[in-house]
Design a protein around this motif. Structure first.
Motif, PDB file in Angstrom:
ATOM      1  N   LYS A 572      79.336  27.598 148.327  1.00 21.96           N
ATOM      2  CA  LYS A 572      80.146  28.256 149.359  1.00 21.96           C
ATOM      3  C   LYS A 572      81.514  28.665 148.828  1.00 21.96           C
ATOM      4  O   LYS A 572      82.520  28.622 149.528  1.00 21.96           O
ATOM      5  CB  LYS A 572      80.281  27.375 150.606  1.00 21.96           C
ATOM      6  CG  LYS A 572      78.956  27.100 151.314  1.00 21.96           C
ATOM      7  CD  LYS A 572      79.142  26.617 152.733  1.00 21.96           C
ATOM      8  CE  LYS A 572      79.512  27.747 153.667  1.00 21.96           C
ATOM      9  NZ  LYS A 572      79.540  27.333 155.081  1.00 21.96           N
ATOM     10  N   LEU A 573      81.540  29.034 147.542  1.00 24.41           N
ATOM     11  CA  LEU A 573      82.749  29.580 146.952  1.00 24.41           C
ATOM     12  C   LEU A 573      82.794  31.090 147.131  1.00 24.41           C
ATOM     13  O   LEU A 573      83.830  31.719 146.907  1.00 24.41           O
ATOM     14  CB  LEU A 573      82.823  29.233 145.457  1.00 24.41           C
ATOM     15  CG  LEU A 573      82.921  27.743 145.122  1.00 24.41           C
ATOM     16  CD1 LEU A 573      82.925  27.531 143.617  1.00 24.41           C
ATOM     17  CD2 LEU A 573      84.178  27.133 145.744  1.00 24.41           C
ATOM     18  N   ALA A 574      81.691  31.652 147.517  1.00 23.22           N
ATOM     19  CA  ALA A 574      81.615  33.087 147.796  1.00 23.22           C
ATOM     20  C   ALA A 574      80.625  33.301 148.935  1.00 23.22           C
ATOM     21  O   ALA A 574      79.623  32.597 149.041  1.00 23.22           O
ATOM     22  CB  ALA A 574      81.174  33.860 146.558  1.00 23.22           C
ATOM     23  N   LEU A 609      90.181  29.929 147.274  1.00 30.61           N
ATOM     24  CA  LEU A 609      89.058  29.488 146.438  1.00 30.61           C
ATOM     25  C   LEU A 609      89.038  30.148 145.055  1.00 30.61           C
ATOM     26  O   LEU A 609      88.166  29.836 144.239  1.00 30.61           O
ATOM     27  CB  LEU A 609      87.733  29.794 147.152  1.00 30.61           C
ATOM     28  CG  LEU A 609      87.511  29.097 148.497  1.00 30.61           C
ATOM     29  CD1 LEU A 609      86.210  29.576 149.124  1.00 30.61           C
ATOM     30  CD2 LEU A 609      87.501  27.590 148.338  1.00 30.61           C
ATOM     31  N   ILE A 610      89.992  31.031 144.790  1.00 27.33           N
ATOM     32  CA  ILE A 610      89.981  31.784 143.533  1.00 27.33           C
ATOM     33  C   ILE A 610      89.969  30.857 142.322  1.00 27.33           C
ATOM     34  O   ILE A 610      89.229  31.078 141.348  1.00 27.33           O
ATOM     35  CB  ILE A 610      91.183  32.748 143.456  1.00 27.33           C
ATOM     36  CG1 ILE A 610      90.990  33.909 144.440  1.00 27.33           C
ATOM     37  CG2 ILE A 610      91.378  33.274 142.042  1.00 27.33           C
ATOM     38  CD1 ILE A 610      89.809  34.800 144.121  1.00 27.33           C
ATOM     39  N   GLY A 611      90.781  29.803 142.356  1.00 29.54           N
ATOM     40  CA  GLY A 611      90.832  28.874 141.224  1.00 29.54           C
ATOM     41  C   GLY A 611      89.479  28.252 140.936  1.00 29.54           C
ATOM     42  O   GLY A 611      89.053  28.149 139.769  1.00 29.54           O
ATOM     43  N   LYS A 612      88.762  27.854 141.987  1.00 32.61           N
ATOM     44  CA  LYS A 612      87.444  27.245 141.803  1.00 32.61           C
ATOM     45  C   LYS A 612      86.405  28.280 141.365  1.00 32.61           C
ATOM     46  O   LYS A 612      85.489  27.961 140.602  1.00 32.61           O
ATOM     47  CB  LYS A 612      87.010  26.555 143.097  1.00 32.61           C
ATOM     48  CG  LYS A 612      87.868  25.336 143.451  1.00 32.61           C
ATOM     49  CD  LYS A 612      87.430  24.696 144.757  1.00 32.61           C
ATOM     50  CE  LYS A 612      88.297  23.483 145.080  1.00 32.61           C
ATOM     51  NZ  LYS A 612      87.922  22.860 146.367  1.00 32.61           N
ATOM     52  N   VAL A 613      86.555  29.508 141.857  1.00 31.10           N
ATOM     53  CA  VAL A 613      85.657  30.583 141.422  1.00 31.10           C
ATOM     54  C   VAL A 613      85.812  30.801 139.915  1.00 31.10           C
ATOM     55  O   VAL A 613      84.822  30.892 139.177  1.00 31.10           O
ATOM     56  CB  VAL A 613      85.956  31.892 142.191  1.00 31.10           C
ATOM     57  CG1 VAL A 613      85.231  33.078 141.544  1.00 31.10           C
ATOM     58  CG2 VAL A 613      85.543  31.757 143.649  1.00 31.10           C
ATOM     59  N   LYS A 646      83.939  32.560 157.275  1.00 31.29           N
ATOM     60  CA  LYS A 646      83.038  31.536 157.826  1.00 31.29           C
ATOM     61  C   LYS A 646      82.063  31.025 156.771  1.00 31.29           C
ATOM     62  O   LYS A 646      81.683  29.845 156.772  1.00 31.29           O
ATOM     63  CB  LYS A 646      82.279  32.119 159.022  1.00 31.29           C
ATOM     64  CG  LYS A 646      81.352  31.123 159.715  1.00 31.29           C
ATOM     65  CD  LYS A 646      80.639  31.789 160.888  1.00 31.29           C
ATOM     66  CE  LYS A 646      79.675  30.816 161.563  1.00 31.29           C
ATOM     67  NZ  LYS A 646      78.953  31.461 162.685  1.00 31.29           N
ATOM     68  N   ASN A 647      81.652  31.902 155.870  1.00 31.35           N
ATOM     69  CA  ASN A 647      80.646  31.531 154.879  1.00 31.35           C
ATOM     70  C   ASN A 647      81.238  31.097 153.536  1.00 31.35           C
ATOM     71  O   ASN A 647      80.524  30.976 152.552  1.00 31.35           O
ATOM     72  CB  ASN A 647      79.668  32.686 154.676  1.00 31.35           C
ATOM     73  CG  ASN A 647      78.714  32.822 155.846  1.00 31.35           C
ATOM     74  OD1 ASN A 647      77.703  32.132 155.916  1.00 31.35           O
ATOM     75  ND2 ASN A 647      79.061  33.689 156.789  1.00 31.35           N
ATOM     76  N   CYS A 648      82.547  30.877 153.535  1.00 33.31           N
ATOM     77  CA  CYS A 648      83.206  30.295 152.361  1.00 33.31           C
ATOM     78  C   CYS A 648      83.740  28.917 152.737  1.00 33.31           C
ATOM     79  O   CYS A 648      84.199  28.707 153.871  1.00 33.31           O
ATOM     80  CB  CYS A 648      84.364  31.173 151.893  1.00 33.31           C
ATOM     81  SG  CYS A 648      83.840  32.678 151.063  1.00 33.31           S
ATOM     82  N   ASN A 649      83.682  28.005 151.805  1.00 31.57           N
ATOM     83  CA  ASN A 649      84.097  26.620 152.068  1.00 31.57           C
ATOM     84  C   ASN A 649      85.596  26.485 151.914  1.00 31.57           C
ATOM     85  O   ASN A 649      86.094  25.827 151.005  1.00 31.57           O
ATOM     86  CB  ASN A 649      83.385  25.672 151.107  1.00 31.57           C
ATOM     87  CG  ASN A 649      83.606  24.224 151.477  1.00 31.57           C
ATOM     88  OD1 ASN A 649      83.933  23.906 152.607  1.00 31.57           O
ATOM     89  ND2 ASN A 649      83.439  23.351 150.496  1.00 31.57           N
ATOM     90  N   CYS A 650      86.364  27.129 152.807  1.00 30.39           N
ATOM     91  CA  CYS A 650      87.824  27.089 152.721  1.00 30.39           C
ATOM     92  C   CYS A 650      88.406  26.356 153.925  1.00 30.39           C
ATOM     93  O   CYS A 650      89.569  26.301 154.115  1.00 30.39           O
ATOM     94  CB  CYS A 650      88.407  28.487 152.630  1.00 30.39           C
ATOM     95  SG  CYS A 650      87.917  29.579 153.961  1.00 30.39           S
TER      96      CYS A 650
END
Length: 650
Positions: A572-574, A609-613, A646-650
């Motif tokens: 769920k990073l993207a 989430l950019i860092g984790k991506v 909604k579909n990103c784990n933020c």
């Protein structure tokens, strides 16, 4: 305000939180002389059970713990602006990118305890006279002049207009919440879990492997060279930072054995930075090949852009080193080279005034450890060329550091002057029996330090009054003056209190465990640096779905791209990844224009989430140094942007 007519007054005490209490756990407990000891003990127990961090004052004092130390630092911060030593922004930077990072998990006493091999006693033996020299002239009776208050207020408005203040408050609270979660998730101090050695893979410095890796990595277009004088810890950090920035780095030391060890340890540090996400996505083996020992001082200085001196803080040594640098620079004819010094308390004019190339000299003082704490104080002498100062500021920013400019030389610079002002008051609180060293540290590490780890003292007060800095001083200026006026900066560092603080630190960290504690501190600072990089940055853009981001990544084929896309979506990073085949990439490589057939990944994600991506891409990408370029989605259908979030784990 609790009079003798109150029958239950023995059960009364002050329990003062720091705003906002849901994210800052410190609570000051201040009993009156009639408060029963049992009430204090019960209150402390209850607050601990609630997840708070109570700090007890042994008796009442104006300003309590937190505000007394905050006001002591704030008074010196004000004087630095009032005397036109530095801008309000650079004063804030010295705290938010320097002192505040340390103080967000260890207090001022443990900070100095770890900064001298023999602990607090050793620290005061080494630096007590210097601290006294710096703080004695500090005038706590100086008024809050209208002109300087307005200067600070206007500087804050340049960053945050009044109409954006409420959003800035929301951002502050979000950052504090994120920091609170980060601290809870970080490993606590536990000797059993501390590793004093680097992981085995970080210690690999095989030249062949590094060369192979470098040959597979697209090179930097930079042909700049940095020279590091001195092979100790600070020198190694500077070498790693410049190598990360794409510079060829030569390390010079008069002791060849120490120089070779310094180069080897720098390579290990580069791997450690990579493991913690602080190498900007570059291949550590390739970066490590940029660091080498110098054949001679003259050969190193030939063609060098920047020199950073990192020798011991001894005036005679610095004079000797800069004399050698001056002669070598003149001999090789490198008139444009910047000669930076890591001096922490000596001004450039003390050891460079007689040099032929003195206009090239400037103090660029880092805070230890520089690989995790980005602040660098840039302190030109009166004769330093403005062009040299400006070039140094630009280069340091390019290296990922946060340079703060002093407009003129002053004893102690920015960081140490504010640290010493706070430390002097912390010492007095213990010396007067008002609080234990542990509770003084707690007031910072679980209170002020949390705020200061991402915003400085002026930004802090700017948000603590509805009308900003001007409003703050109208409301609280007289109270601050009342609290700080009696503070006696001429008080000596008494042996009894130094011993008391030192012994309190030994209860937390026995002498034989100091190296493990240092390793833990550096690990925490690394993790905090990564947390800050990944945390939501301040922006005054309207909150209309603009946190959505697209990350562009090229891959050699669709199979690689699909594997990465699957991992991103499953985690769920993207929310969505578009894979576009048939693109052609052209680039300059080893003197030729090259061409590759690739596929393009268009990754729909969120800013937070950019860092984790990036980490996921780096871990699963076949290239040693994959490119990841991001851009905000400034326009878009509201329903689609909401679906992305909604579909990103933020």
């Amino acid at each position: 305000f609790v009079g003798s007519e109150i029958k239950c007054r023995s059960r009364c005490l002050i329990a003062h939180p720091v705003n906002p209490p849901f994210a800052i756990p410190i609570v000051e407990l201040i009993p009156a002389d009639f408060t029963s000891p049992q009430t204090v003990a019960d209150s402390r127990k209850i607050l601990k059970e609630l997840g708070m961090s109570p700090a007890v004052l042994n008796k009442e004092i104006d300003g309590f713990l937190v505000n007394r130390m905050q006001y002591a630092l704030l008074a010196e911060a004000f004087r630095l602006v009032d005397d036109d030593v530095a801008s309000p922004q650079d004063v804030d930077l010295a705290v938010s990118q320097g002192l505040g990072l340390r103080w967000s998990f260890i207090g001022p006493f443990e900070t100095i305890d770890l900064n001298a091999p023999g602990g607090v006693k050793d620290y005061f033996d080494r630096y007590g006279d210097s601290i006294s020299r710096v703080i004695k002239p500090m005038d706590n009776s100086r008024p809050w002049t209208k002109e300087t208050v307005e200067k600070i207020h206007n500087a804050m408005r340049a960053e945050v207009p009044m109409e954006k203040r409420s959003k800035r408050l929301d951002w502050r609270n979000e950052r504090l919440l994120g920091l609170a979660v980060h601290k809870l998730q970080a490993p606590a101090w536990d000797l059993k879990s501390v590793k004093s050695d680097l992981p085995k893979e970080a210690a690999k410095t095989d030249t062949k492997d590094a060369s192979d890796a470098a040959s597979q990595t697209k090179p930097s277009s930079s042909s700049n060279k940095a020279v590091i004088i001195g092979s100790g810890i600070v020198g190694r950090c500077w070498a790693a930072i410049f190598a990360r920035g794409g510079y060829d780095v030569e390390m010079y030391d008069i002791n060849a054995k120490l120089m070779n060890t310094g180069v080897s340890e720098t390579k290990k540090l580069i791997h450690l930075m990579s493991e913690n996400g602080l190498l900007r996505g570059k291949d550590p083996s390739a970066v490590a090949t940029l660091v080498s020992p110098a054949q001679s001082l003259e050969s190193a200085l030939t063609g060098a852009t920047y020199v950073q001196e990192c020798v011991p803080e001894v005036l005679s040594i610095k004079k000797k080193v800069f004399q050698s640098l001056d002669e070598a620079v003149s001999k090789v004819g490198n008139k444009s080279v910047i000669l930076g010094s890591s001096s922490s308390n000596m001004m450039a004019s003390q050891f460079t005034s007689e040099l032929k190339n003195r206009a090239n000299c400037v103090v660029c003082h880092p805070v230890n450890p520089p690989f995790a704490i980005p602040i660098v104080e840039v302190v030109p002498a009166a004769y330093t060329s403005p062009d040299v100062t400006q070039k140094a500021l630009v280069i340091l920013k390019d290296m990922g550091l946060s340079p703060a400019l002093l407009k003129k030389e002053i004893d102690g610079f920015l960081v140490n002057r504010m640290q010493y002002a706070l430390l002097a008051e912390a010492f007095r609180l213990v010396d007067d029996g008002l609080a234990s060293p542990q509770d003084v540290d707690l007031a910072i590490s679980q209170g002020l330090g949390l705020r200061w780890s991402f915003m400085g003292p002026f930004q802090t007060i700017d948000l603590n009054a509805p009308g900003g800095v001007i409003d703050y001083f109208e409301r609280y200026g007289s109270s601050i003056s009342r609290v700080i006026a009696p503070m006696d900066n001429s008080r000596p560092w008494t042996k009894e209190t130094v011993d008391k603080i030192h012994n309190a630190m030994r209860k937390t960290v026995p002498k034989e465990k100091r190296e493990e504690r240092l390793a833990w501190r550096n690990d925490r600072l690394l993790k905090l640096a990564v947390h800050k990089l990944e945390a939501k940055a301040w922006t005054d853009e309207p909150a209309n779905g603009c946190d959505a981001r697209i990350a562009f990544v090229t891959c050699p084929n669709s199979k690689n791209a699909e594997e990465i896309a699957t991992k991103l979506i499953e985690a769920k990073l993207a929310a969505c990844v578009n894979i576009i085949p048939g693109i052609t990439s052209m680039y300059y490589w080893k003197g030729n224009v090259e061409k590759d057939s690739e596929v393009l990944m268009k990754i729909k994600t969120q800013k937070s989430l950019i860092g984790k991506v990036i980490k996921t891409v780096e871990k699963n990408h076949p290239y040693d140094c994959p490119e990841v370029i991001t851009t905000p989605i400034s326009e878009g259908r509201k329903g689609y942007l909401e679906w992305l979030k909604k579909n990103c784990n933020c």
